[in-house]
Design a protein around this motif. Structure first.
Motif, PDB file in Angstrom:
ATOM      1  N   ALA A   1     -18.460  45.344   2.134  1.00  0.00           N
ATOM      2  CA  ALA A   1     -19.098  45.831   1.390  1.00  0.00           C
ATOM      3  C   ALA A   1     -20.020  45.919   2.620  1.00  0.00           C
ATOM      4  N   TYR A   2     -20.812  47.940   2.129  1.00  0.00           N
ATOM      5  CA  TYR A   2     -22.241  47.654   2.680  1.00  0.00           C
ATOM      6  C   TYR A   2     -23.302  48.629   1.327  1.00  0.00           C
ATOM      7  N   HIS A   3     -24.675  47.669   1.732  1.00  0.00           N
ATOM      8  CA  HIS A   3     -25.422  47.788   0.405  1.00  0.00           C
ATOM      9  C   HIS A   3     -26.891  48.768   1.455  1.00  0.00           C
ATOM     10  N   GLU A   4     -27.008  49.965   1.498  1.00  0.00           N
ATOM     11  CA  GLU A   4     -27.734  50.586   1.856  1.00  0.00           C
ATOM     12  C   GLU A   4     -28.950  49.745   0.908  1.00  0.00           C
ATOM     13  N   GLU A   5     -30.055  49.983   2.212  1.00  0.00           N
ATOM     14  CA  GLU A   5     -31.881  49.143   2.161  1.00  0.00           C
ATOM     15  C   GLU A   5     -32.523  49.617   2.479  1.00  0.00           C
ATOM     16  N   PHE A   6     -32.322  51.386   3.305  1.00  0.00           N
ATOM     17  CA  PHE A   6     -33.261  51.953   3.921  1.00  0.00           C
ATOM     18  C   PHE A   6     -34.992  52.152   2.742  1.00  0.00           C
ATOM     19  N   LEU A   7     -34.209  52.390   1.520  1.00  0.00           N
ATOM     20  CA  LEU A   7     -35.003  52.785   0.126  1.00  0.00           C
ATOM     21  C   LEU A   7     -36.286  51.420  -0.020  1.00  0.00           C
ATOM     22  N   LEU A   8     -35.963  50.309   0.692  1.00  0.00           N
ATOM     23  CA  LEU A   8     -36.899  49.283   0.237  1.00  0.00           C
ATOM     24  C   LEU A   8     -37.844  49.363   2.190  1.00  0.00           C
ATOM     25  N   TRP A   9     -37.320  49.856   3.127  1.00  0.00           N
ATOM     26  CA  TRP A   9     -38.508  50.357   4.179  1.00  0.00           C
ATOM     27  C   TRP A   9     -39.326  51.361   3.266  1.00  0.00           C
ATOM     28  N   VAL A  10     -38.677  52.177   3.436  1.00  0.00           N
ATOM     29  CA  VAL A  10     -39.480  53.686   2.604  1.00  0.00           C
ATOM     30  C   VAL A  10     -40.667  53.087   2.444  1.00  0.00           C
ATOM     31  N   VAL A  11     -40.519  52.439   0.939  1.00  0.00           N
ATOM     32  CA  VAL A  11     -41.224  51.660  -0.031  1.00  0.00           C
ATOM     33  C   VAL A  11     -42.438  51.360   1.125  1.00  0.00           C
ATOM     34  N   ALA A  12     -42.301  50.408   1.589  1.00  0.00           N
ATOM     35  CA  ALA A  12     -43.073  49.644   2.461  1.00  0.00           C
ATOM     36  C   ALA A  12     -44.063  50.869   4.169  1.00  0.00           C
ATOM     37  N   ALA A  13     -42.916  51.571   3.704  1.00  0.00           N
ATOM     38  CA  ALA A  13     -43.869  51.995   5.120  1.00  0.00           C
ATOM     39  C   ALA A  13     -45.453  53.471   4.281  1.00  0.00           C
ATOM     40  N   LEU A  14     -45.189  54.013   2.806  1.00  0.00           N
ATOM     41  CA  LEU A  14     -45.615  54.706   2.415  1.00  0.00           C
ATOM     42  C   LEU A  14     -46.386  53.704   1.844  1.00  0.00           C
ATOM     43  N   ALA A  15     -46.045  52.427   1.572  1.00  0.00           N
ATOM     44  CA  ALA A  15     -47.611  51.625   0.818  1.00  0.00           C
ATOM     45  C   ALA A  15     -49.039  50.651   2.088  1.00  0.00           C
ATOM     46  N   ALA A  16     -48.232  51.342   3.791  1.00  0.00           N
ATOM     47  CA  ALA A  16     -48.895  51.841   4.974  1.00  0.00           C
ATOM     48  C   ALA A  16     -49.402  52.293   4.341  1.00  0.00           C
ATOM     49  N   LEU A  17     -49.252  53.480   4.244  1.00  0.00           N
ATOM     50  CA  LEU A  17     -49.711  54.755   5.028  1.00  0.00           C
ATOM     51  C   LEU A  17     -51.195  54.592   3.429  1.00  0.00           C
ATOM     52  N   LEU A  18     -50.437  54.641   1.932  1.00  0.00           N
ATOM     53  CA  LEU A  18     -51.873  54.499   1.365  1.00  0.00           C
ATOM     54  C   LEU A  18     -52.342  53.795   1.518  1.00  0.00           C
ATOM     55  N   ALA A  19     -52.904  52.234   2.375  1.00  0.00           N
ATOM     56  CA  ALA A  19     -53.982  50.974   2.453  1.00  0.00           C
ATOM     57  C   ALA A  19     -54.535  51.889   3.618  1.00  0.00           C
ATOM     58  N   GLU A  20     -53.901  52.606   4.486  1.00  0.00           N
ATOM     59  CA  GLU A  20     -54.950  53.218   5.462  1.00  0.00           C
ATOM     60  C   GLU A  20     -55.480  54.724   4.718  1.00  0.00           C
ATOM     61  N   MET A  21     -55.244  54.868   4.048  1.00  0.00           N
ATOM     62  CA  MET A  21     -55.415  55.948   3.500  1.00  0.00           C
ATOM     63  C   MET A  21     -56.990  55.296   2.530  1.00  0.00           C
ATOM     64  N   LEU A  22     -57.144  54.660   1.758  1.00  0.00           N
ATOM     65  CA  LEU A  22     -58.081  54.296   1.400  1.00  0.00           C
ATOM     66  C   LEU A  22     -59.005  53.237   2.096  1.00  0.00           C
ATOM     67  N   LEU A  23     -58.704  52.340   3.149  1.00  0.00           N
ATOM     68  CA  LEU A  23     -59.271  51.841   3.938  1.00  0.00           C
ATOM     69  C   LEU A  23     -59.953  52.974   4.253  1.00  0.00           C
ATOM     70  N   ALA A  24     -59.684  53.956   4.961  1.00  0.00           N
ATOM     71  CA  ALA A  24     -60.035  55.120   5.979  1.00  0.00           C
ATOM     72  C   ALA A  24     -61.297  55.456   5.276  1.00  0.00           C
ATOM     73  N   ASN A  25     -60.679  55.933   4.036  1.00  0.00           N
ATOM     74  CA  ASN A  25     -61.279  56.728   2.721  1.00  0.00           C
ATOM     75  C   ASN A  25     -63.155  56.114   1.515  1.00  0.00           C
ATOM     76  N   LEU A  26     -61.999  55.261   1.426  1.00  0.00           N
ATOM     77  CA  LEU A  26     -62.860  54.121   1.084  1.00  0.00           C
ATOM     78  C   LEU A  26     -64.344  53.027   0.675  1.00  0.00           C
ATOM     79  N   VAL A  27     -63.406  52.582   2.080  1.00  0.00           N
ATOM     80  CA  VAL A  27     -63.986  51.170   2.543  1.00  0.00           C
ATOM     81  C   VAL A  27     -64.689  51.465   3.953  1.00  0.00           C
ATOM     82  N   LEU A  28     -64.069  52.143   4.556  1.00  0.00           N
ATOM     83  CA  LEU A  28     -65.014  52.189   6.031  1.00  0.00           C
ATOM     84  C   LEU A  28     -65.964  52.881   5.738  1.00  0.00           C
TER      85      LEU A  28
END
Length: 331
Positions: free
Chosen positions: A300-327
């Motif tokens: 049986a094959y269980h899809e796990e792509f959603l976990l990787w999408v969530v991780a990618a969105l988290a990285a983008l959100l962190a980049e936006m917060l760092l660029a717009n709020l911190v730096l």
């Protein structure tokens, strides 16, 4: 990890030009304010913004890589394998009469028979095997069992002289082996009978025992052990004690009866004249009586792509917060 669409992983190679462009652009950046010298600024303390200036790009690159992996559809594999075997019940009946001490085998017939039988048992993992020994009478050395360790121990204890050896009761030995298989529910029931003599004792005729085996669906493989002609036997005194010498005596094996037993029960008769031939015989029987093994595999094959999408969105959100709020607020 398994990927359902691994060809998308080639997109990861785009990280190389992306990184190269970023490095080139950073090196090409011009000064905002022109001054005559920067000697006074070399020793100036570096701000937090200096150390974090490349982090937004690293986060964007990580987000890109995570999205590419998600496109390749990573999957977790769940594999279940079920193995079912149709074992064979085997009883090995071994002659332990005094003639089995003959030295036409190395070091003697009974030791050679035990060594080869031990190898045979080791190859029959999952089958139930029992041991019967006979001379002028017969008894069970081990009932049917799958415990190979116990079988090997009991096999090693077999020796000539443990029972009345004033003759050879092939019929009794065969009948005792049949009795071990009487209540067996296995689809295949086999007896391997090994002897070096002629039936001259016992209450049951060998062919009568063979008829009983056939009626119960038991195949009997018979093995006659002994060289052709004469063989050296250990010399004994009038009290039956070994003297250390040897005497030559004729080898007498009732091959006609052994062949008839095998033919009557659907087995085969073999003649072993040395150690190598005896081993080859057991190897052949091992091949003739293969256990039936069925393997059922479920994957049986269980899809796990959603976990990787969530991780990618988290990285983008962190980049936006760092660029717009911190730096922008860090001096």
């Amino acid at each position: 990890m398994h990927f359902a669409s691994p060809h998308y992983l080639w997109l990861l190679t785009l990280l190389v030009p992306m990184t190269a462009y970023y490095v080139w652009r950073t090196l090409q950046g011009g000064a905002t304010i022109r001054i005559s010298t920067v000697a006074g600024l070399v020793r100036a303390p570096k701000s937090l913004r200096y150390y974090l200036r490349h982090l937004p790009f690293v986060l964007r690159a990580a987000a890109f890589a995570l999205l590419v992996v998600a496109l390749a559809r990573p999957q977790r594999i769940e594999q279940n394998v079920r193995t079912s075997s149709e074992g064979i019940d085997i009883v090995m009946a071994i002659d332990v009469s005094a003639s089995m001490l003959a030295r036409d085998f190395q070091p003697d017939r009974i030791t050679a028979a035990k060594q080869v039988a031990g190898s045979f048992i080791a190859d029959r993992y999952g089958d139930r095997i029992g041991l019967v020994v006979f001379a002028a009478e017969a008894f069970t050395q081990s009932p049917l069992t799958t415990d190979q360790s116990t079988l090997q121990t009991l096999l090693s204890r077999i020796r000539s002289g443990v029972i009345d050896d004033s003759g050879t009761a092939i019929g009794n030995g065969l009948a005792t082996a049949i009795n071990r298989l009487r209540e067996s529910e296995a689809k295949s029931k086999v007896i391997i009978l090994l002897t070096d003599g002629v039936n001259n004792r016992g209450q049951i005729a060998p062919l009568t025992a063979a008829e009983i085996a056939r009626a119960q669906g038991i195949r009997v493989y018979t093995i006659g052990v002994g060289t052709r002609g004469s063989a050296p036997y250990p010399a004994v005194d009038i009290y039956g004690q070994p003297t250390g010498g040897t005497v030559m005596a004729p080898v007498e094996i009732d091959e006609k009866t052994l062949g008839a037993i095998a033919e009557l029960t659907g087995g085969r008769y073999f003649r072993a004249t040395d150690n190598a031939k005896l081993k080859a015989i057991y190897d052949e029987i091992n091949q003739l009586e293969k256990s039936k093994v069925e393997v059922t595999e479920h994957v049986a094959y269980h899809e796990e792509f959603l976990l990787w999408v969530v991780a990618a969105l988290a990285a983008l959100l962190a980049e936006m917060l760092l660029a717009n709020l911190v730096l922008k607020r860090i001096p």
